[in-house]
Design a protein around this motif. Structure first.
Motif, PDB file in Angstrom:
ATOM      1  N   ALA A 153     -14.993 -18.496  12.148  1.00  0.00           N
ATOM      2  CA  ALA A 153     -13.593 -18.908  12.044  1.00  0.00           C
ATOM      3  C   ALA A 153     -13.500 -19.967  10.952  1.00  0.00           C
ATOM      4  O   ALA A 153     -14.481 -20.662  10.666  1.00  0.00           O
ATOM      5  N   VAL A 154     -12.330 -20.087  10.336  1.00  0.00           N
ATOM      6  CA  VAL A 154     -12.175 -21.050   9.243  1.00  0.00           C
ATOM      7  C   VAL A 154     -10.872 -21.826   9.373  1.00  0.00           C
ATOM      8  O   VAL A 154      -9.877 -21.316   9.914  1.00  0.00           O
ATOM      9  N   ILE A 155     -10.905 -23.053   8.884  1.00  0.00           N
ATOM     10  CA  ILE A 155      -9.701 -23.808   8.572  1.00  0.00           C
ATOM     11  C   ILE A 155      -9.662 -23.893   7.052  1.00  0.00           C
ATOM     12  O   ILE A 155     -10.527 -24.534   6.444  1.00  0.00           O
ATOM     13  N   PRO A 156      -8.712 -23.234   6.412  1.00  0.00           N
ATOM     14  CA  PRO A 156      -8.703 -23.188   4.941  1.00  0.00           C
ATOM     15  C   PRO A 156      -8.542 -24.578   4.319  1.00  0.00           C
ATOM     16  O   PRO A 156      -7.800 -25.419   4.835  1.00  0.00           O
ATOM     17  N   GLY A 157      -9.240 -24.796   3.225  1.00  0.00           N
ATOM     18  CA  GLY A 157      -9.091 -26.042   2.501  1.00  0.00           C
ATOM     19  C   GLY A 157      -7.788 -26.097   1.737  1.00  0.00           C
ATOM     20  O   GLY A 157      -7.206 -25.058   1.402  1.00  0.00           O
ATOM     21  N   THR A 158      -7.327 -27.318   1.437  1.00  0.00           N
ATOM     22  CA  THR A 158      -6.040 -27.501   0.765  1.00  0.00           C
ATOM     23  C   THR A 158      -6.183 -27.951  -0.679  1.00  0.00           C
ATOM     24  O   THR A 158      -5.212 -27.918  -1.432  1.00  0.00           O
ATOM     25  N   ASP A 159      -7.364 -28.378  -1.073  1.00  0.00           N
ATOM     26  CA  ASP A 159      -7.588 -28.872  -2.428  1.00  0.00           C
ATOM     27  C   ASP A 159      -8.092 -27.725  -3.306  1.00  0.00           C
ATOM     28  O   ASP A 159      -9.101 -27.094  -2.995  1.00  0.00           O
ATOM     29  N   GLU A 160      -7.405 -27.467  -4.406  1.00  0.00           N
ATOM     30  CA  GLU A 160      -7.754 -26.337  -5.255  1.00  0.00           C
ATOM     31  C   GLU A 160      -9.160 -26.438  -5.823  1.00  0.00           C
ATOM     32  O   GLU A 160      -9.832 -25.429  -6.029  1.00  0.00           O
ATOM     33  N   LYS A 161      -9.635 -27.641  -6.059  1.00  0.00           N
ATOM     34  CA  LYS A 161     -10.958 -27.829  -6.634  1.00  0.00           C
ATOM     35  C   LYS A 161     -12.069 -27.798  -5.582  1.00  0.00           C
ATOM     36  O   LYS A 161     -13.226 -27.521  -5.903  1.00  0.00           O
ATOM     37  N   LEU A 162     -11.745 -28.093  -4.331  1.00  0.00           N
ATOM     38  CA  LEU A 162     -12.773 -28.253  -3.307  1.00  0.00           C
ATOM     39  C   LEU A 162     -12.776 -27.164  -2.233  1.00  0.00           C
ATOM     40  O   LEU A 162     -13.776 -27.001  -1.523  1.00  0.00           O
ATOM     41  N   LYS A 163     -11.689 -26.414  -2.113  1.00  0.00           N
ATOM     42  CA  LYS A 163     -11.597 -25.489  -0.987  1.00  0.00           C
ATOM     43  C   LYS A 163     -12.638 -24.366  -1.041  1.00  0.00           C
ATOM     44  O   LYS A 163     -12.942 -23.744  -0.012  1.00  0.00           O
ATOM     45  N   ASP A 164     -13.169 -24.117  -2.236  1.00  0.00           N
ATOM     46  CA  ASP A 164     -14.167 -23.054  -2.389  1.00  0.00           C
ATOM     47  C   ASP A 164     -15.595 -23.570  -2.209  1.00  0.00           C
ATOM     48  O   ASP A 164     -16.553 -22.829  -2.374  1.00  0.00           O
ATOM     49  N   SER A 165     -15.710 -24.865  -1.858  1.00  0.00           N
ATOM     50  CA  SER A 165     -17.018 -25.486  -1.569  1.00  0.00           C
ATOM     51  C   SER A 165     -16.963 -26.024  -0.139  1.00  0.00           C
ATOM     52  O   SER A 165     -16.713 -27.211   0.097  1.00  0.00           O
ATOM     53  N   PRO A 166     -17.196 -25.165   0.833  1.00  0.00           N
ATOM     54  CA  PRO A 166     -16.907 -25.503   2.229  1.00  0.00           C
ATOM     55  C   PRO A 166     -17.957 -26.381   2.893  1.00  0.00           C
ATOM     56  O   PRO A 166     -19.043 -26.610   2.363  1.00  0.00           O
ATOM     57  N   VAL A 167     -17.593 -26.865   4.072  1.00  0.00           N
ATOM     58  CA  VAL A 167     -18.527 -27.492   4.981  1.00  0.00           C
ATOM     59  C   VAL A 167     -18.679 -26.551   6.179  1.00  0.00           C
ATOM     60  O   VAL A 167     -17.712 -25.914   6.603  1.00  0.00           O
ATOM     61  N   ILE A 182     -13.283 -25.604   6.193  1.00  0.00           N
ATOM     62  CA  ILE A 182     -14.246 -25.807   7.280  1.00  0.00           C
ATOM     63  C   ILE A 182     -14.579 -24.446   7.877  1.00  0.00           C
ATOM     64  O   ILE A 182     -13.680 -23.706   8.291  1.00  0.00           O
ATOM     65  N   ILE A 183     -15.862 -24.109   7.912  1.00  0.00           N
ATOM     66  CA  ILE A 183     -16.317 -22.848   8.497  1.00  0.00           C
ATOM     67  C   ILE A 183     -17.010 -23.144   9.822  1.00  0.00           C
ATOM     68  O   ILE A 183     -17.984 -23.894   9.868  1.00  0.00           O
ATOM     69  N   PHE A 184     -16.493 -22.570  10.889  1.00  0.00           N
ATOM     70  CA  PHE A 184     -17.128 -22.632  12.201  1.00  0.00           C
ATOM     71  C   PHE A 184     -17.864 -21.314  12.406  1.00  0.00           C
ATOM     72  O   PHE A 184     -17.249 -20.247  12.312  1.00  0.00           O
ATOM     73  N   VAL A 185     -19.158 -21.371  12.691  1.00  0.00           N
ATOM     74  CA  VAL A 185     -19.894 -20.111  12.833  1.00  0.00           C
ATOM     75  C   VAL A 185     -20.874 -20.179  14.003  1.00  0.00           C
ATOM     76  O   VAL A 185     -21.636 -21.140  14.140  1.00  0.00           O
ATOM     77  N   ALA A 186     -20.779 -19.172  14.864  1.00  0.00           N
ATOM     78  CA  ALA A 186     -21.734 -18.993  15.956  1.00  0.00           C
ATOM     79  C   ALA A 186     -22.722 -17.914  15.521  1.00  0.00           C
ATOM     80  O   ALA A 186     -22.334 -16.757  15.300  1.00  0.00           O
ATOM     81  N   PHE A 187     -23.975 -18.319  15.378  1.00  0.00           N
ATOM     82  CA  PHE A 187     -24.985 -17.414  14.831  1.00  0.00           C
ATOM     83  C   PHE A 187     -25.642 -16.575  15.921  1.00  0.00           C
ATOM     84  O   PHE A 187     -25.896 -17.044  17.030  1.00  0.00           O
ATOM     85  N   THR A 188     -25.970 -15.346  15.559  1.00  0.00           N
ATOM     86  CA  THR A 188     -26.814 -14.494  16.377  1.00  0.00           C
ATOM     87  C   THR A 188     -28.262 -14.613  15.898  1.00  0.00           C
ATOM     88  O   THR A 188     -28.536 -15.101  14.799  1.00  0.00           O
TER      89      THR A 188
END
Length: 335
Positions: A18-32, A87-93
């Motif tokens: 799941a993601v919460i999209p970033g709002t900054d054009e320069k930073l949104k493509d470099s996620p946490v 922000i990327i939330f990920v539950a790994f298998t």
């Protein structure tokens, strides 16, 4: 995605994202990224201790605890933040089978985000904090982690203990292998690890709130940080098999290490009742310094040394006990 196991053939596997999209054009493509693995051992696969074959392994601490924190963070932050970075939330298998889900995720992330991931915060085995410090494993992967957690110590009141030695511990390793700063929040080892006795009634609910509070502080900070971290870990390609071997019998002493010990050797935090270690006379606070003459300076060296032996092998263990050197003969058991 599909993965082929030597003993189960090809299986379809899923990471849950799941993601919460970033709002900054320069930073949104470099996620946490914030992560937790949702798999465990079922009836004893891919890892099972002798005598527990076919028994239900509940996995309350490892890792329902981490998934619980992950879900709570996603639920809360989705309503309250508009981060600069995605922000990327990920539950790994497949963590228990060799970091399969997390390595697949890292390998394919550039298909969705062209920028560099600033960091991963991995939540694994967080359910038994009680009055202990929250351990931060692999904090050596970026010099900034020290200052980040100094800050959370102050703002949350939850004390942390940074573990700087390199440990092949959990899904954060998949990120570190690619040169991405990553840490694991960890409440500490216990004797129910990978056993059917890892049940919900032993979970410290208030401790989970503490873990979530620290994770939220770090995640929100990273999501709005303008500059990347300086990676200081050891970025090396994954050379081990993507799948843990199932046929090798793993030798064990039945002792639980003190992850927070920062001196030379491996300090014992507890010895499991009835284990080879207890039978041989190994005690809490003993410091293991060598195995059959091979020096062990840290947990990684100790783990690698132990892998050279089989259950039933008799080894000489050099230990420091109350400052005095002793040699203990131990017949290794089977995990």
């Amino acid at each position: 995605f599909a993965h082929t196991f030597s003993d189960k053939g090809e299986l379809q596997m899923k990471n849950v994202v799941a993601v919460i999209p970033g709002t900054d054009e320069k930073l949104k493509d470099s996620p946490v990224v914030v992560s937790a693995h949702y798999d465990h051992l079922g009836l004893g696969w891919p890892d099972v201790r002798k005598g527990n074959e076919g028994k239900i392994h509940h996995g309350a601490d490892d890792n329902a605890s981490g998934v619980s924190v992950l879900l709570e963070l996603a639920k809360t932050l989705a309503k309250t933040v508009k981060p600069k970075r995605t922000i990327i939330f990920v539950a790994f298998t497949g963590e228990e089978a060799g970091l399969i889900g997390s390595r697949y995720f890292v390998d394919h992330l550039k298909e969705y985000y062209q920028g560099d991931v600033i960091a991963d915060i991995n939540l694994d085995t967080d359910g038994r904090l009680f009055d202990n410090k929250l351990m931060v494993i692999n904090s050596s992967s970026a010099k900034e982690w020290k200052f980040v957690f100094m800050g959370t110590d102050y703002t949350t009141g939850v004390k942390t203990d940074l573990i700087t030695q390199d440990l092949d511990a959990s899904d954060q390793v998949a990120f570190i292998e690619k040169g991405i700063p990553a840490v694991q929040l960890f409440s500490g080892p216990n004797e129910d690890y990978h056993r059917p006795s890892d049940t919900y009634d032993k979970i410290d609910g208030k401790g989970l709130v503490k873990v979530a509070t620290v994770a939220k502080e770090v995640l929100v900070y990273l999501a709005d940080r303008d500059t990347p971290f300086e990676y200081t870990g050891k970025a090396t390609p994954a050379t081990q098999s993507m799948e843990k071997p199932k046929t090798i019998r793993k030798a064990s002493t039945g002792s639980i290490p003190d992850f927070s010990y920062k001196g030379e050797g491996v300090k014992i935090s507890s010895v499991i009742e009835g284990s080879p270690g207890e039978k041989a006379g190994l005690l809490k606070d003993d410091i293991i310094t060598a195995l059959n003459g091979e020096k062990v300076s840290n947990l990684m060296e100790y783990s690698n040394a132990l892998k050279k032996y089989q259950p039933g092998d008799v080894v000489e263990m050099d230990v420091l006990r109350n400052g005095q050197e002793e040699v203990i003969s131990i017949t290794l058991g089977e995990r």
